[in-house]
Design an enzyme around this catalytic site. Structure first.
Site, PDB file in Angstrom:
ATOM      1  N   SER A  13       8.014   3.261   9.760  1.00 61.14           N
ATOM      2  CA  SER A  13       7.319   3.502   8.499  1.00 61.14           C
ATOM      3  C   SER A  13       6.085   2.606   8.409  1.00 61.14           C
ATOM      4  CB  SER A  13       8.255   3.232   7.319  1.00 61.14           C
ATOM      5  OG  SER A  13       8.712   1.889   7.346  1.00 61.14           O
ATOM      6  N   LYS A  17       0.027   6.622   6.754  1.00 62.32           N
ATOM      7  CA  LYS A  17      -0.177   8.069   6.577  1.00 62.32           C
ATOM      8  C   LYS A  17      -1.136   8.350   5.430  1.00 62.32           C
ATOM      9  CE  LYS A  17       4.089   9.434   5.888  1.00 62.32           C
ATOM     10  NZ  LYS A  17       4.818   8.147   5.975  1.00 62.32           N
ATOM     11  N   ASP A  71       0.033   5.655  -3.033  1.00 56.15           N
ATOM     12  CA  ASP A  71      -0.838   6.429  -2.147  1.00 56.15           C
ATOM     13  C   ASP A  71      -1.835   7.271  -2.930  1.00 56.15           C
ATOM     14  OD1 ASP A  71      -0.378   5.806   0.580  1.00 56.15           O
ATOM     15  OD2 ASP A  71       1.549   6.824   0.512  1.00 56.15           O
ATOM     16  N   LYS A 188       6.300   6.801  25.154  1.00 61.36           N
ATOM     17  CA  LYS A 188       7.652   7.362  24.999  1.00 61.36           C
ATOM     18  C   LYS A 188       8.089   7.484  23.532  1.00 61.36           C
ATOM     19  CE  LYS A 188       9.708   8.106  28.266  1.00 61.36           C
ATOM     20  NZ  LYS A 188       9.723   9.324  29.136  1.00 61.36           N
ATOM     21  N   GLN A 191       6.661  10.642  22.194  1.00 63.54           N
ATOM     22  CA  GLN A 191       7.319  11.828  22.757  1.00 63.54           C
ATOM     23  C   GLN A 191       8.638  12.108  22.043  1.00 63.54           C
ATOM     24  OE1 GLN A 191       7.537  11.796  27.134  1.00 63.54           O
ATOM     25  NE2 GLN A 191       5.864  10.311  27.149  1.00 63.54           N
ATOM     26  N   LYS A 222      -1.409  12.302  28.694  1.00 61.53           N
ATOM     27  CA  LYS A 222       0.045  12.321  28.913  1.00 61.53           C
ATOM     28  C   LYS A 222       0.775  12.753  27.644  1.00 61.53           C
ATOM     29  CE  LYS A 222       3.828   9.288  30.458  1.00 61.53           C
ATOM     30  NZ  LYS A 222       4.173   7.907  30.877  1.00 61.53           N
ATOM     31  N   CYS A 378      -3.957  -5.984 -19.014  1.00 58.13           N
ATOM     32  CA  CYS A 378      -2.663  -5.608 -19.581  1.00 58.13           C
ATOM     33  C   CYS A 378      -1.936  -6.862 -20.095  1.00 58.13           C
ATOM     34  CB  CYS A 378      -1.853  -4.817 -18.565  1.00 58.13           C
ATOM     35  SG  CYS A 378      -0.461  -3.915 -19.284  1.00 58.13           S
ATOM     36  N   LEU A 379      -0.896  -7.315 -19.389  1.00 54.34           N
ATOM     37  CA  LEU A 379      -0.239  -8.560 -19.789  1.00 54.34           C
ATOM     38  C   LEU A 379      -1.230  -9.716 -19.795  1.00 54.34           C
ATOM     39  CD1 LEU A 379       2.333 -10.141 -20.520  1.00 54.34           C
ATOM     40  CD2 LEU A 379       2.802 -10.365 -18.069  1.00 54.34           C
ATOM     41  N   ARG A 469       3.783  -0.940 -23.285  1.00 49.89           N
ATOM     42  CA  ARG A 469       4.534  -0.616 -24.502  1.00 49.89           C
ATOM     43  C   ARG A 469       4.419  -1.725 -25.554  1.00 49.89           C
ATOM     44  NH1 ARG A 469       8.758  -0.557 -20.786  1.00 49.89           N
ATOM     45  NH2 ARG A 469       9.155   1.629 -21.227  1.00 49.89           N
ATOM     46  N   HIS A 514      -6.001  -0.585 -17.653  1.00 48.31           N
ATOM     47  CA  HIS A 514      -5.995  -0.913 -16.223  1.00 48.31           C
ATOM     48  C   HIS A 514      -7.245  -0.336 -15.558  1.00 48.31           C
ATOM     49  CE1 HIS A 514      -1.882  -2.580 -15.644  1.00 48.31           C
ATOM     50  NE2 HIS A 514      -1.615  -1.868 -16.723  1.00 48.31           N
ATOM     51  N   GLU A 516      -8.553  -1.022 -12.811  1.00 43.30           N
ATOM     52  CA  GLU A 516      -8.445  -0.918 -11.353  1.00 43.30           C
ATOM     53  C   GLU A 516      -8.122   0.493 -10.882  1.00 43.30           C
ATOM     54  OE1 GLU A 516      -4.288  -2.512 -12.607  1.00 43.30           O
ATOM     55  OE2 GLU A 516      -6.349  -2.538 -13.334  1.00 43.30           O
TER      56      GLU A 516
END
EC number: 6.3.4.2
Length: 543
Positions: A13, A17, A71, A188, A191, A222, A378-379, A469, A514, A516
Site C-alpha cells: 500500500s 495511486k 485523496d 517478480k 509479475q 521483461k 478552526c480549533l 460543531r 478551513h 487549506e
C-alpha cells in the site's frame, strides 16, 4: 460518452495511486478534456468523519459538505474539477444504501447478495460520480488481494465488459524494488501482482512501476512480456523531489498519448506550462522562513495533508521556501515555549478533544505577546478566543464547553442551530450522533473592510469550507469585543463568528473555516499567501 480509467495498486500500500492518478488527470485536462476522479474506499465505515486521524489521516471536506478521503484533496489540487459527495464512497456507504432498500422492500423479497446487488450499487455510484466528464479516473483503495476490495474489483470487471474496451482501461501501480546489493531492480513482485489481478478477470492496460530508482528498458521489456501489457504502457515512476513534477514525468513517457489513442479521443496536445512554473518556483525559492506548526496529531502528518500542501503553495506564490517546524502541543505543555523561539510565525491547526489544548493556548499567548505572526484554523481560532479571554480579560476559567462544561466563562460552545449552504436549518444537541452532524461544507463569510483578512482576500464576501460543531459564544461576544477582540469575519447571516484578529499586532488572524481545502499549487490561497508574507516580513525584521 464517458471513458473510464480504473486505478488499482499491488504489492504494497501507499504507492501513491492518488497522486499518480491525479497527475494523469492533470495531463488529460491540459489537453482540453473534461476530467473527474473518484475514490472507492473498501473500509466498512460509512465515511471517514469519525475515524481517528492517527489511523486515517486527514478528512477532506468537499464544497457540498461531504467528509471524504484525503485523496480527494490531491484530486482538487491537480485538476480544476470540484469534488462532491459523489466522488468518494465506501463499502459501508454501499451496504447502508442496499440494506435501506431491502428494509423498504425495494427488492421484492429477493435474497440480497454481493453479486448482483452490491456490485450493481457500486457500478451505479461510479457512473453517477463520473457524470458527463470525458474521462473519469476511478481509484480503488487498498491493495489487490485484500478481501475488502473484492466487491469493487468485481464491479469494475463487470463495468469494463458492459461499456466495452474502447471506453474502459485499467491502470495498475506496482512496486519494483531496487536491491542495492545486487545493483538491479526486481520485477517478480509486479509479475505476481498482475497474476493476482488476472485471476479475477482483470488484465491491466497500463502498469505504473514505482521505484526509488529508474526502471530501465530491459526491466520494462521483461515486465511487458510476462504481464501481457504493451511495452510503451509500462511506465517508470521513480521518487521525485516534488510531486508536482509527476505530470511532466508521465507525459514524457507518452502515457497521455497512449490513453487518448486507446479511447479514440480527438484533443489538443498537453500544455503543461502552468506546472512548469509551479516546479520552477518550488525548486528555486528566493527567500526562506521557518514556521512552527503546533498540533496534536504530529505522529501522522497525513492528518494535516492539505494544510502542509497549502503552506507549500504559499511558498510557491511568494517564491519562499517554507520550513515547517512540527511541534506537538503536549510538548509545549511539558517543555514550555522555548520550542517556539526563533520561528518567524506560528500556525495552530484544527483538532478535537481536550488532549494538547493547553499547549495550543500557550502557543497563542506566545504569538500574541511577542508579536509573532499567527494563523489559527478552526480549533486554532477557538483557542485564540480562549487565550484572549484568560490573559487579556482576566477570565482565568474561560474555556470551551467541549473541554469544560462547568466553565464560568464558556467563550466557545456547541452550535445548536445554523443554516447550511442550501439555506436549510440544521439543529444539533449534545445527544446528536458524531458522524455527519457538524457544520460542514462551503459557507459564506462576510469580511470587515480594513481588516487583515480583508486585505488578503480583497473581497467583502468569501466562500470557505467548514468542519466544526463549536463556535464563539454569542452571549459573551459583546464583552470580548469591548475588551479589544476584533471580529473581522461573520457568517453570511451574521449569526456566527468566522474570523478574529488581535489589535496592535503585525499579523494575527484566526478563522473558523478551513482555507487549506481550497488551496492549489497553481493558484495558492490568499490567506496562506498573506501569512507567509507576514512571516517573511518578521524574518527580515530579525535579520
Amino acid at each position: 460518452m464517458t471513458r473510464y480509467i480504473f486505478v488499482t495498486g499491488g504489492v504494497v500500500s501507499s504507492l501513491g495511486k492518488g497522486i499518480a492518478s491525479a497527475s494523469l488527470a492533470a495531463i488529460l485536462e491540459a489537453r482540453g478534456l473534461k476530467v473527474t476522479m473518484l475514490k472507492l474506499d473498501p473500509y466498512i465505515n460509512v465515511d471517514p468523519g469519525t475515524m481517528s486521524p492517527f489511523q486515517h489521516g486527514e478528512v477532506f471536506v468537499t464544497h457540498d459538505g461531504a467528509e471524504t478521503d484525503l485523496d480527494l484533496g490531491h484530486y482538487e489540487r491537480f485538476i480544476r474539477t470540484t469534488m462532491t459527495q459523489n466522488n468518494n464512497f465506501t463499502t459501508g456507504r454501499v451496504y447502508e444504501h442496499v440494506l435501506r432498500k431491502e428494509r423498504r422492500g425495494d427488492y421484492l423479497g429477493a435474497t440480497i447478495q454481493v453479486i448482483p446487488h452490491i456490485t450493481d450499487e457500486i457500478k451505479r455510484r461510479i457512473i453517477k460520480g463520473a457524470g458527463d466528464a470525458d474521462v473519469a479516473l476511478v481509484e480503488i483503495g487498498g491493495t489487490v488481494g485484500d478481501i475488502e476490495s473484492q466487491p469493487f474489483l468485481e464491479a469494475i470487471r463487470q463495468l469494463r465488459v458492459e461499456v466495452g474496451s474502447k471506453r474502459a482501461m485499467l491502470m495498475h501501480l506496482t512496486l519494483v524494488p531496487y536491491i542495492a546489493t545486487a545493483g538491479e531492480t526486481k520485477t517478480k513482485p509486479t509479475q505476481h501482482s498482475v497474476k493476482e489481478l488476472r485471476s479475477i478477470g482483470l488484465q491491466p492496460d497500463v502498469l505504473i512501476c514505482r521505484s526509488d530508482h529508474p526502471v530501465d528498458v530491459s526491466s520494462r521489456r521483461k515486465i511487458a512480456l510476462f504481464t501481457n501489457v504493451e511495452e510503451r504502457a509500462v511506465i517508470s515512476l521513480e521518487d521525485v523531489d516534488t510531486i508536482y513534477k509527476i505530470p511532466a514525468v508521465l507525459h514524457a513517457q507518452g502515457l497521455d498519448d497512449f490513453v487518448v489513442e486507446r479511447f479514440g479521443l480527438q484533443c489538443n496536445g498537453a500544455d503543461l506550462s502552468e506546472w512548469e512554473k509551479v516546479v520552477d518556483a518550488k525548486l528555486n525559492p528566493e527567500h526562506e522562513v521557518t514556521i512552527a506548526m503546533v498540533g496534536k496529531y504530529m505522529e501522522l502528518l497525513d492528518a494535516y495533508k492539505s494544510l502542509i500542501e497549502a503552506m507549500s503553495h504559499a511558498g510557491i506564490t511568494n517564491r519562499t521556501k517554507v520550513n515547517l517546524r512540527y511541534i506537538d502541543s503536549e510538548d509545549i505543555e511539558n517543555q514550555g515555549t522555548a520550542l517556539l523561539e526563533g520561528v518567524d510565525a506560528i500556525l495552530v491547526p484544527g483538532g478535537f478533544g481536550l488532549r494538547g489544548v493547553e499547549g495550543k493556548i500557550t502557543a497563542v499567548q506566545y504569538a500574541r505577546e511577542n508579536k509573532v505572526p499567527y494563523l489559527g484554523i478552526c480549533l486554532g481560532m477557538q483557542v485564540a478566543v480562549i487565550e484572549f479571554a484568560r490573559n487579556v480579560m482576566g477570565w482565568k476559567d474561560a474555556n470551551s464547553t467541549e473541554f469544560d462544561r462547568t466553565s464560568g466563562h464558556p467563550v466557545v460552545g456547541l452550535i445548536t442551530e445554523w443554516e447550511d449552504a442550501t439555506g436549510a436549518v440544521e439543529v444539533r444537541t449534545e445527544a446528536s450522533d458524531l458522524g455527519g452532524t457538524m457544520r460542514l461544507g462551503a459557507q459564506e463569510c462576510l469580511l470587515e473592510a480594513g481588516s487583515k483578512v480583508h486585505d488578503c482576500y480583497a473581497k467583502d464576501v468569501i466562500i470557505e469550507r467548514h468542519r466544526h460543531r463549536y463556535e464563539v459564544n454569542n452571549k459573551l461576544l459583546p464583552q470580548l469585543i469591548e475588551a479589544g477582540l476584533k471580529i473581522s469575519g461573520r457568517s453570511g447571516d451574521g449569526a456566527l463568528v468566522e474570523v478574529v484578529e488581535a489589535q496592535d499586532h503585525p499579523w494575527f488572524v484566526a478563522c473558523q473555516f478551513h482555507p487549506e481545502f481550497t488551496s492549489t499549487p497553481r493558484d495558492g490561497h490568499p490567506l496562506f499567501s498573506g501569512f507567509v508574507k507576514a512571516a517573511l516580513a518578521q524574518h527580515q525584521k530579525k535579520a
